[in-house]
Design a protein around this motif. Sequence first.
Motif, mmCIF file in Angstrom:
data_model
loop_
_atom_site.group_PDB
_atom_site.id
_atom_site.type_symbol
_atom_site.label_atom_id
_atom_site.label_comp_id
_atom_site.label_asym_id
_atom_site.label_seq_id
_atom_site.Cartn_x
_atom_site.Cartn_y
_atom_site.Cartn_z
ATOM 1 N N ALA A 194 45.410 34.882 49.832
ATOM 2 C CA ALA A 194 46.361 35.958 50.088
ATOM 3 C C ALA A 194 46.190 36.471 51.513
ATOM 4 C CB ALA A 194 46.164 37.099 49.103
ATOM 5 N N THR A 195 47.312 36.889 52.074
ATOM 6 C CA THR A 195 47.334 37.467 53.415
ATOM 7 C C THR A 195 48.104 38.772 53.354
ATOM 8 O OG1 THR A 195 47.323 35.243 54.360
ATOM 9 C CG2 THR A 195 47.984 37.039 55.811
ATOM 10 N N TYR A 196 47.482 39.840 53.805
ATOM 11 C CA TYR A 196 48.166 41.128 53.875
ATOM 12 C C TYR A 196 49.094 41.134 55.082
ATOM 13 C CZ TYR A 196 44.873 42.903 50.445
ATOM 14 O OH TYR A 196 44.147 43.099 49.290
ATOM 15 N N VAL A 197 50.284 41.686 54.897
ATOM 16 C CA VAL A 197 51.249 41.780 56.005
ATOM 17 C C VAL A 197 51.824 43.193 56.059
ATOM 18 C CG1 VAL A 197 51.850 39.329 56.020
ATOM 19 C CG2 VAL A 197 53.102 40.865 54.532
ATOM 20 N N GLY A 198 52.163 43.642 57.258
ATOM 21 C CA GLY A 198 52.838 44.921 57.452
ATOM 22 C C GLY A 198 52.175 46.084 56.737
ATOM 23 N N ALA A 237 43.318 46.351 41.318
ATOM 24 C CA ALA A 237 44.757 46.209 41.054
ATOM 25 C C ALA A 237 45.077 44.788 40.597
ATOM 26 C CB ALA A 237 45.562 46.568 42.307
ATOM 27 N N LEU A 238 44.415 43.794 41.200
ATOM 28 C CA LEU A 238 44.635 42.414 40.777
ATOM 29 C C LEU A 238 44.091 42.192 39.367
ATOM 30 C CD1 LEU A 238 45.541 39.515 41.226
ATOM 31 C CD2 LEU A 238 43.338 39.096 42.378
ATOM 32 N N VAL A 239 42.937 42.750 39.066
ATOM 33 C CA VAL A 239 42.374 42.615 37.714
ATOM 34 C C VAL A 239 43.365 43.155 36.682
ATOM 35 C CG1 VAL A 239 40.569 43.476 36.156
ATOM 36 C CG2 VAL A 239 39.955 42.582 38.413
ATOM 37 N N LYS A 240 43.943 44.320 36.942
ATOM 38 C CA LYS A 240 44.918 44.893 36.006
ATOM 39 C C LYS A 240 46.157 44.011 35.885
ATOM 40 C CE LYS A 240 43.482 49.656 36.265
ATOM 41 N NZ LYS A 240 43.789 51.025 36.604
ATOM 42 N N ALA A 241 46.630 43.468 37.001
ATOM 43 C CA ALA A 241 47.796 42.576 36.951
ATOM 44 C C ALA A 241 47.485 41.339 36.109
ATOM 45 C CB ALA A 241 48.217 42.180 38.364
ATOM 46 N N GLU A 251 49.189 30.595 30.860
ATOM 47 C CA GLU A 251 50.328 29.686 31.084
ATOM 48 C C GLU A 251 50.681 29.601 32.564
ATOM 49 O OE1 GLU A 251 51.849 28.074 28.566
ATOM 50 O OE2 GLU A 251 50.662 29.080 27.023
ATOM 51 N N GLN A 252 51.271 28.466 32.954
ATOM 52 C CA GLN A 252 51.773 28.320 34.328
ATOM 53 C C GLN A 252 52.781 29.404 34.657
ATOM 54 O OE1 GLN A 252 53.401 24.349 34.734
ATOM 55 N NE2 GLN A 252 51.914 23.897 36.318
ATOM 56 N N SER A 253 53.602 29.746 33.692
ATOM 57 C CA SER A 253 54.620 30.766 33.939
ATOM 58 C C SER A 253 53.990 32.118 34.252
ATOM 59 C CB SER A 253 55.575 30.872 32.746
ATOM 60 O OG SER A 253 54.873 31.201 31.568
ATOM 61 N N ASP A 254 52.789 32.392 33.720
ATOM 62 C CA ASP A 254 52.089 33.630 34.039
ATOM 63 C C ASP A 254 51.686 33.644 35.516
ATOM 64 O OD1 ASP A 254 52.161 34.502 31.325
ATOM 65 O OD2 ASP A 254 50.373 33.301 30.911
ATOM 66 N N ALA A 255 51.164 32.521 35.991
ATOM 67 C CA ALA A 255 50.779 32.418 37.399
ATOM 68 C C ALA A 255 52.000 32.551 38.298
ATOM 69 C CB ALA A 255 50.067 31.092 37.657
ATOM 70 N N ALA A 256 53.085 31.901 37.913
ATOM 71 C CA ALA A 256 54.316 31.980 38.704
ATOM 72 C C ALA A 256 54.858 33.405 38.729
ATOM 73 C CB ALA A 256 55.369 31.022 38.151
ATOM 74 N N ALA A 257 54.824 34.085 37.582
ATOM 75 C CA ALA A 257 55.309 35.467 37.515
ATOM 76 C C ALA A 257 54.494 36.374 38.423
ATOM 77 C CB ALA A 257 55.274 35.974 36.076
ATOM 78 N N LEU A 258 53.178 36.209 38.413
ATOM 79 C CA LEU A 258 52.322 37.009 39.284
ATOM 80 C C LEU A 258 52.630 36.750 40.750
ATOM 81 C CD1 LEU A 258 48.917 36.690 37.429
ATOM 82 C CD2 LEU A 258 50.107 38.827 37.942
ATOM 83 N N ALA A 259 52.720 35.469 41.118
ATOM 84 C CA ALA A 259 52.996 35.127 42.519
ATOM 85 C C ALA A 259 54.349 35.678 42.957
ATOM 86 C CB ALA A 259 52.941 33.610 42.717
ATOM 87 N N LEU A 260 55.357 35.547 42.111
ATOM 88 C CA LEU A 260 56.685 36.070 42.449
ATOM 89 C C LEU A 260 56.648 37.586 42.626
ATOM 90 C CD1 LEU A 260 58.874 33.938 40.032
ATOM 91 C CD2 LEU A 260 58.930 33.853 42.536
ATOM 92 N N ILE A 319 54.029 39.591 43.274
ATOM 93 C CA ILE A 319 53.229 39.995 44.433
ATOM 94 C C ILE A 319 53.971 39.686 45.731
ATOM 95 C CG2 ILE A 319 51.106 39.508 45.714
ATOM 96 C CD1 ILE A 319 49.789 39.078 42.885
ATOM 97 N N ASN A 320 54.498 38.479 45.846
ATOM 98 C CA ASN A 320 55.206 38.098 47.072
ATOM 99 C C ASN A 320 56.467 38.925 47.290
ATOM 100 O OD1 ASN A 320 53.424 36.125 48.087
ATOM 101 N ND2 ASN A 320 54.266 34.592 46.714
ATOM 102 N N SER A 321 57.104 39.360 46.205
ATOM 103 C CA SER A 321 58.353 40.112 46.341
ATOM 104 C C SER A 321 58.144 41.488 46.967
ATOM 105 C CB SER A 321 59.050 40.266 44.985
ATOM 106 O OG SER A 321 58.389 41.221 44.173
ATOM 107 N N THR A 322 56.896 41.983 46.973
ATOM 108 C CA THR A 322 56.640 43.297 47.555
ATOM 109 C C THR A 322 56.748 43.283 49.073
ATOM 110 O OG1 THR A 322 54.246 43.015 47.810
ATOM 111 C CG2 THR A 322 55.053 43.843 45.666
#
Length: 106
Positions: A8-12, A29-33, A61-70, A72-75
């Motif tokens: 992960a890379t923090y931006v802005g 926060a990641l643990v809770k997510a 599930e893979q979909s869980d990982a994808a949901a998290l990435a989506l 987090i990245n959407s922020t």
Amino acid sequence: MTKYLFEATYVGEGIKGLMREGGTRRRDALVKALESVGGSLESFYYAFGDTDVLGVFEVPEQSDAAALALMINSTGTVRVRLRPLMEPEDIDAAAQKTPAYRPPGQ
């Protein structure tokens, strides 16, 4: 459960938030997510350079990982990249398979 290496890379505003909250609160926060999708955090490290955070987590599930990435990245405050991790036995099983494939131009 599948394990993932994450980078992960923090931006802005994410950098400002990290400086305000500190590293342990961002890890929490990641643990809770992860817990919200039935997953768990195996390791979490801050680093210097192009990548600010490295670690390993596990989700059902893979979909869980994808949901998290989506999510987090959407922020727009953190850019996360995931890589599924495989056991040596997974490679053993893959080596026993012979998929049909034709190389380009042949």
